[in-house]
Scaffold this active site. Sequence first.
Site, PDB file in Angstrom:
ATOM      1  N   HIS A 106      -3.609  25.103  60.009  1.00  8.44           N
ATOM      2  CA  HIS A 106      -4.140  24.749  61.329  1.00  8.44           C
ATOM      3  C   HIS A 106      -5.529  24.138  61.218  1.00  8.44           C
ATOM      4  O   HIS A 106      -6.354  24.547  60.408  1.00  8.44           O
ATOM      5  CB  HIS A 106      -4.096  25.919  62.307  1.00  8.44           C
ATOM      6  CG  HIS A 106      -4.936  27.104  61.961  1.00  8.44           C
ATOM      7  ND1 HIS A 106      -6.252  27.211  62.318  1.00  8.44           N
ATOM      8  CD2 HIS A 106      -4.642  28.258  61.295  1.00  8.44           C
ATOM      9  CE1 HIS A 106      -6.728  28.376  61.908  1.00  8.44           C
ATOM     10  NE2 HIS A 106      -5.778  29.028  61.270  1.00  8.44           N
TER      11      HIS A 106
ATOM     12  N   ASP B  43     -10.821  29.796  57.078  1.00  3.12           N
ATOM     13  CA  ASP B  43      -9.785  29.835  58.118  1.00  3.12           C
ATOM     14  C   ASP B  43     -10.005  28.696  59.085  1.00  3.12           C
ATOM     15  O   ASP B  43     -10.770  28.829  60.018  1.00  3.12           O
ATOM     16  CB  ASP B  43      -9.844  31.201  58.819  1.00  3.12           C
ATOM     17  CG  ASP B  43      -8.735  31.388  59.832  1.00  3.12           C
ATOM     18  OD1 ASP B  43      -7.788  30.610  59.825  1.00  3.12           O
ATOM     19  OD2 ASP B  43      -8.827  32.341  60.646  1.00  3.12           O
TER      20      ASP B  43
ATOM     21  N   GLU C 127      -4.174  27.032  66.937  1.00  2.12           N
ATOM     22  CA  GLU C 127      -3.474  28.190  66.366  1.00  2.12           C
ATOM     23  C   GLU C 127      -4.168  29.487  66.748  1.00  2.12           C
ATOM     24  O   GLU C 127      -3.529  30.472  67.119  1.00  2.12           O
ATOM     25  CB  GLU C 127      -3.419  28.078  64.830  1.00  2.12           C
ATOM     26  CG  GLU C 127      -2.575  29.184  64.170  1.00  2.12           C
ATOM     27  CD  GLU C 127      -3.326  30.480  63.891  1.00  2.12           C
ATOM     28  OE1 GLU C 127      -2.672  31.513  63.701  1.00  2.12           O
ATOM     29  OE2 GLU C 127      -4.573  30.473  63.881  1.00  2.12           O
ATOM     30  N   GLU C 128      -5.514  29.470  66.663  1.00  2.00           N
ATOM     31  CA  GLU C 128      -6.264  30.722  66.823  1.00  2.00           C
ATOM     32  C   GLU C 128      -6.070  31.371  68.179  1.00  2.00           C
ATOM     33  O   GLU C 128      -6.194  32.579  68.314  1.00  2.00           O
ATOM     34  CB  GLU C 128      -7.763  30.480  66.573  1.00  2.00           C
ATOM     35  CG  GLU C 128      -8.121  30.122  65.140  1.00  2.00           C
ATOM     36  CD  GLU C 128      -7.890  31.264  64.158  1.00  2.00           C
ATOM     37  OE1 GLU C 128      -7.427  32.332  64.577  1.00  2.00           O
ATOM     38  OE2 GLU C 128      -8.190  31.066  62.958  1.00  2.00           O
TER      39      GLU C 128
ATOM     40  N   ASP D 182      -2.394  29.551  55.316  1.00  2.98           N
ATOM     41  CA  ASP D 182      -3.356  30.015  56.320  1.00  2.98           C
ATOM     42  C   ASP D 182      -3.900  31.385  55.939  1.00  2.98           C
ATOM     43  O   ASP D 182      -3.904  32.309  56.734  1.00  2.98           O
ATOM     44  CB  ASP D 182      -2.712  30.056  57.716  1.00  2.98           C
ATOM     45  CG  ASP D 182      -3.710  30.461  58.797  1.00  2.98           C
ATOM     46  OD1 ASP D 182      -4.924  30.381  58.541  1.00  2.98           O
ATOM     47  OD2 ASP D 182      -3.277  30.873  59.894  1.00  2.98           O
TER      48      ASP D 182
ATOM     49  N   HIS E 260     -13.092  34.908  60.955  1.00  3.22           N
ATOM     50  CA  HIS E 260     -13.549  34.842  62.356  1.00  3.22           C
ATOM     51  C   HIS E 260     -15.012  35.264  62.526  1.00  3.22           C
ATOM     52  O   HIS E 260     -15.372  35.777  63.579  1.00  3.22           O
ATOM     53  CB  HIS E 260     -12.646  35.710  63.259  1.00  3.22           C
ATOM     54  CG  HIS E 260     -11.210  35.272  63.275  1.00  3.22           C
ATOM     55  ND1 HIS E 260     -10.237  35.938  64.000  1.00  3.22           N
ATOM     56  CD2 HIS E 260     -10.567  34.236  62.658  1.00  3.22           C
ATOM     57  CE1 HIS E 260      -9.070  35.335  63.832  1.00  3.22           C
ATOM     58  NE2 HIS E 260      -9.242  34.306  63.018  1.00  3.22           N
TER      59      HIS E 260
HETATM   60 ZN   LIG Z   1      -5.961  30.961  60.475  1.00  8.42          ZN
END
Ligand SMILES: [Zn+2]
Length: 464
Positions: free
Chosen positions: A279, A291, A324-325, A351, A422
Amino acid sequence: MKKLLVLALAAPALAFAQPNSPSQPGISGQAAALRDAALRDDHVAWDVLEGLTTEVGQRMAGTEAEARGRAWALRKLTELGFSNVHVEPFEMDVWVRGEERAEIISPFPQSMAVTALGNSGATPAPGIEAEVIGFDSVAALEAASDESVRGKIVFVTHAMAPAQDGSGYGPFGAPRRQGPSLASRKGAAAIVIRSIGTDHHRNPHTGVQSWAAGVRPIPAGALSIPDAEQLQRMLDRGRTVRMRLVLTPRNTGRHPSGNIVAEVPGSDPSAGIVIVGGHLDSWDLGTGAVDNGAGVAITTAAAHRIMQAGRPRRTIRVVLFGAEEVGGLGGEAHFQGNRAAGNVVLVGESDFGADRVWRVNMNLAPANAALGDRVTALLAPLGIVRGRDPANAGADLGPWAQAGTAAIDLNQDGTRYFDYHHTPDDTLDKVDPSQLRQNVAAWTAMLAAVADAPEAIAPVEVAP
Ligand SMILES: [Zn+2]
């Protein structure tokens, strides 16, 4: 400290940096040669990852930053020589972060590092002030009476620890996924959770949560792990703890997002299409290197290597998914828009960062056992073992796997993944170039075996 860490992590990579030349029975010399070449040169993967994280930075879904990411990726994939490079647009509801502050008012006044969880409700601008009530699990919160929770700031902790396969994220992620709706139903003023992560830095971890139907959004945040531990120690003293919380995110309405699609055309249209990708969007706190700039870079570089080596039998489609998130919107859009064509035979998503691939899981029809064995043999010199679980193809390509398309997962080592996940710390320096090369080598080997397989790749039976 960070430099030392990177060096320490880089050291074991030497073990797989020795090209292992191809005289393994039953596997193509070309696939092995492509694999070994990828170990020696990470030019495309690093260029994509470094370029995307430097020139675009964070790519929050549905925002202008994600749109710049799409423009960047369109230009890059075109420059790299892919065919049929285009955007698949869709629209989405967009939520953006505002101000975020937490402070303990009493009995031990001090500030705490907090960040809003996706779709969090907002406090008034000056914030709210309330008593904190702590729970050691979502189950304990669920068991509490509404009266005990009403009007308070709920705090939920947990005991997530690092794991190579990242399996803690499922069970220990419950406070983020279910805590906010549960707290709102019980009349809480707000909720703060211990970040879903495994580091010990004052970096709170954001992440999506969705309100259950009919639930009123309340402010929902994550404290950094050291702050969550600090709050727990205060609560353990049995005194009344009061917190002031300021979280002012807002919904900005419907905005465009989209997937970027690029292809390496195959020579035999009847053999079907292989989809790989990652993503393109990221959370907004870091630059989305681990990420999932890494997955974008790894799958793009592997497909590029196959393209440079000549025309594969099957078309390889690289999809860089949007949004995606915030709930896998791009993956679902690609599936819904392309499933009817009925020509996708195998899928695989990257991912889970860029630490070395240690395991391969496959979901292949019994008729494709020999293909599975060839992939396993090609990956073995990279230190990759075959797992026993079926592949799930990640959040974006999962819909294909669930519908019976064959899938292969190349699982990265997740031991330090949730230290950065994140957080503001998800930046380029966390990616170790030698491990990134091992990833590209693994994906190149897998793609070479699959795209050129002489046999048909069959669908997998799905449980009814
Ligand atoms: Zn991810």
